[in-house]
Design a protein around this motif. Structure first.
Motif, short mmCIF file in Angstrom:
data_model
loop_
_atom_site.label_atom_id
_atom_site.label_comp_id
_atom_site.label_asym_id
_atom_site.label_seq_id
_atom_site.Cartn_x
_atom_site.Cartn_y
_atom_site.Cartn_z
N UNK A 4 26.84 -77.83 -17.61
CA UNK A 4 28.57 -77.79 -17.82
C UNK A 4 28.09 -77.49 -19.85
N UNK A 5 26.37 -77.49 -19.86
CA UNK A 5 26.27 -76.85 -21.15
C UNK A 5 26.35 -75.60 -20.99
N UNK A 6 26.53 -73.97 -20.50
CA UNK A 6 26.89 -73.13 -20.94
C UNK A 6 25.30 -72.21 -20.61
N UNK A 7 24.34 -73.08 -20.86
CA UNK A 7 23.32 -72.11 -20.84
C UNK A 7 22.81 -71.36 -20.20
N UNK A 8 23.66 -71.38 -19.13
CA UNK A 8 23.98 -70.57 -17.58
C UNK A 8 22.74 -71.57 -16.76
N UNK A 9 21.64 -70.55 -16.18
CA UNK A 9 21.11 -71.80 -14.99
C UNK A 9 19.63 -70.81 -14.85
N UNK A 10 18.91 -72.18 -15.19
CA UNK A 10 16.81 -72.17 -14.97
C UNK A 10 16.61 -72.84 -14.51
N UNK A 11 15.13 -71.90 -13.72
CA UNK A 11 14.70 -72.79 -12.84
C UNK A 11 13.62 -72.33 -12.85
N UNK A 12 12.46 -73.35 -13.37
CA UNK A 12 11.34 -73.55 -13.42
C UNK A 12 10.54 -74.16 -12.43
N UNK A 13 9.72 -73.64 -11.43
CA UNK A 13 8.66 -73.91 -10.37
C UNK A 13 7.27 -73.62 -10.42
N UNK A 14 6.74 -74.80 -9.46
CA UNK A 14 5.69 -74.36 -9.26
C UNK A 14 5.05 -74.66 -8.35
N UNK A 15 4.12 -73.58 -7.74
CA UNK A 15 3.53 -73.70 -6.27
C UNK A 15 1.95 -73.95 -6.20
#
Lengths: 93, 484
Positions: B295-306
């Motif tokens: 609901x933040x209207x900031x979009x969908x951000x994904x941060x990952x590490x492998x």
């Protein structure tokens, strides 16, 4: 020594296996409505994270059951969110 | 004298009293009349009030009766409506559920579902003067046994140069959902390192025709692996704020053994099916977090590490790690990864490699086109322009492993096989349907100088030649990708 991580890994798996099975739960109508509402919000966002969101009409409900299991694995979706999207896809047909 | 005065006073008093008594009598009568008048008025008023109260009471009673009647009729109507709705629902529901039950019984509890993708390419490369068609077919079979057990198999049918179809089995797994937070997956699986192999590689999911260089022909990470995974996800905050993990034990990495001895820059094997190169295991881990609420209207951000670690030959270690991001907001989507690999060599020379890519796309489906005719607007709204920059750094390339034969998703450009490959990819996708896309891509191969070329040429020991400037190249690929 090198077998310790494998042993830990397997122990975790066995321990997890003793937890409650993640099987189907009989859900009430109110919960079903909540899942549908959440699913309608999650479907365009979660799917579009990788690909275009595909409408519920593309597959039969029994196919969505299998596809959503596959997608839950692929995207590591939280279980309830996966159920919400599944509810939306099946009801939205 | 004294008696006389007293007598006069008495007479005066008596006279005065007689006069006053006459006045008091008339006032009293007047007061009595007024009192009687007031009493009469009060009586009349009381009678009027009682009459009014009676009338009001009658009205209230009448209203109460009316209200009771309305309530009764409302309740009756509600009951009738509920009964009618229930009947309709029962009629509809029973027929739908009867049909669903019959159909489900017919299918059985074990169900097969076929999905997957097919890609048909046209490929042109300027440097090799190649132009060819290519085809790749990748059906995915999902066998659902129960709601906690799924088997999945992907069969890849590829048409290589000069022969019939090559078949392979890149994925064959059992997926066991133990609870809401834990799943066990066992078999041969897409490497869960970064976002590419697992999530972005299917033809219709990848916005481009080709893979970014770190996951292309000189990949830093093995595409598939055999082993066991533990994985799951959970919501840690508001809706949309998720975290997920994958941990796995596998056969681990191995490198091509078709050259006489291990050298720097040697290609990594696609899969280590039967592990004979070492008695060590491969260990991997991946963590992803989604910080923004829905609901933040900031979009969908994904941060990952492998990370992926394992012995690739006897006691020699292979270590890889990477970080990645993906961002989606409306028609904008962007993603990128950086990964690094370190390979311990038997000779003591380290084999270090780095790779990265960043890509941005913008779907024109929300572009306002008030003056365009409908067919033109519809055409433009299906377009998605894209750009991607990717690169790989490694110290050497093994000449004997270079194959510039094009195939689906690969232009065959020799400029990709350089120690410091760089590529700018420009794409334009036309979306026929959500999972059917016509993709067009121009690749500008812009390798940087440096590094070495290692060639065996049939000899047991290699010849190492410094790599000079490599010519740039241009390739064009067009692909029809169908996800089914």
């Amino acid at each position: 020594m090198k077998r310790v991580p494998i042993a830990i890994f397997l122990a975790l798996a066995v321990l997890a296996a003793t937890c409650a099975a993640g099987g189907a739960e009989e859900i009430g109508k109110a919960e079903q409505r909540r899942l549908f509402r959440d699913g309608a919000r999650l479907w365009p966002v979660y799917c579009a994270q990788c690909h275009n969101a595909r409408p519920g009409s593309e597959f039969a409900p029994y196919q969505w059951d299998a596809i959503m299991m596959h997608m839950r694995t692929q995207a590591n979706l939280p279980a309830r969110d996966a159920r919400a999207v599944l509810e939306y896809l099946k009801a939205g047909r | 004298m004294r008696y006389f005065i007293l007598t006069i006073l008495i007479i005066t008093v008596i006279a005065a009293g007689g006069i006053c008594g006459a006045e008091d009598g008339s006032e009293l009568r007047q007061i009595r009349r007024e009192i009687q008048q007031i009493r009469a008025d009060e009586e009349r008023q009381r009678q009027r009030d009682e009459r009014l109260i009676g009338e009001l009471e009658q009205k209230v009673e009448k209203l109460e009766n009316q209200n009771r009647q309305l309530q009764q009729s409302s309740a009756q109507m509600q009951t009738r409506t509920t009964q009618q709705l229930q009947q309709i629902n029962e009629q509809l529901g029973s027929s739908a559920s009867d049909f669903a039950r019959t159909f489900h019984d017919y299918l059985g509890t074990h169900t097969f579902t076929l999905t997957g993708a097919v890609g048909g390419d046209f490929i042109y490369d300027r440097q090799t003067a190649t132009n060819t068609f290519a085809l790749d077919f990748e059906p995915i079979i999902l066998y659902r046994v129960t709601d906690w057990l799924l088997f999945e198999g992907t069969i890849e049918a590829n048409l290589p140069a000069g022969g019939g179809a090559d078949f392979s089995l890149p994925v064959a797994t059992a997926q066991i959902f133990l609870n809401d937070y834990l799943e066990v997956q066992a078999g041969i699986f897409d490497q869960p390192f970064g976002d590419w192999y697992e999530d972005q590689s299917p033809f219709w999911v990848n916005r481009f025709v080709t893979a970014p260089l770190p996951y292309s022909v000189e990949a830093l990470i093995p595409p598939t692996d055999i082993g066991v995974q533990l994985r799951g996800g959970a919501q840690w905050g508001a809706l949309g704020q998720d975290i997920d993990y994958t941990a796995w034990v596998s056969n681990g990495p191995s490198f091509a053994n078709d050259i006489p001895q291990p050298v720097v820059g040697q290609a990594i094997n696609g899969v280590n099916t039967i592990k004979v190169n070492t008695n060590g295991q491969g260990y991997g881990g991946r963590l992803r977090v989604y910080p923004f609420p829905l609901d933040s209207n900031l979009g969908r951000l994904e941060l990952g590490a492998s990370t992926l670690n394992g012995k690739w030959l006897h006691g020699n270690w292979y270590n890889a790690w990477g970080v990645d991001f993906a961002y989606l907001r409306g028609p904008l989507q962007a993603r990128g990864e950086f990964l690094e690999m370190y390979r311990q060599m038997p000779t003591g020379n380290a084999d270090n490699r780095q790779g990265w890519y960043v890509q941005v796309g913008y779907f024109l489906n929300q572009l306002p086109l008030p003056f365009a005719p409908d067919p033109v607007a519809d055409f433009i709204h299906r377009l998605e322009p894209l750009i991607r920059y990717s690169g790989v750094n490694q110290r050497a390339i093994v000449q004997d492993e270079v194959s510039t034969l094009p195939e689906t998703g690969f232009s065959g450009s020799p400029s990709i096989f350089t120690p410091h490959a760089r590529e700018v990819a420009l794409g334009l996708d036309y979306w026929v349907a959500p999972s059917i896309v016509w993709q067009n891509e121009v690749d500008l191969e812009l390798p940087e100088a440096g590094g070495s070329i290692i060639a065996f040429g049939g000899n047991p020991t290699p010849t190492v030649i410094p790599r000079g400037a490599t010519p740039n190249d241009v390739a064009f690929l067009s692909q029809l990708a169908i996800g089914f």
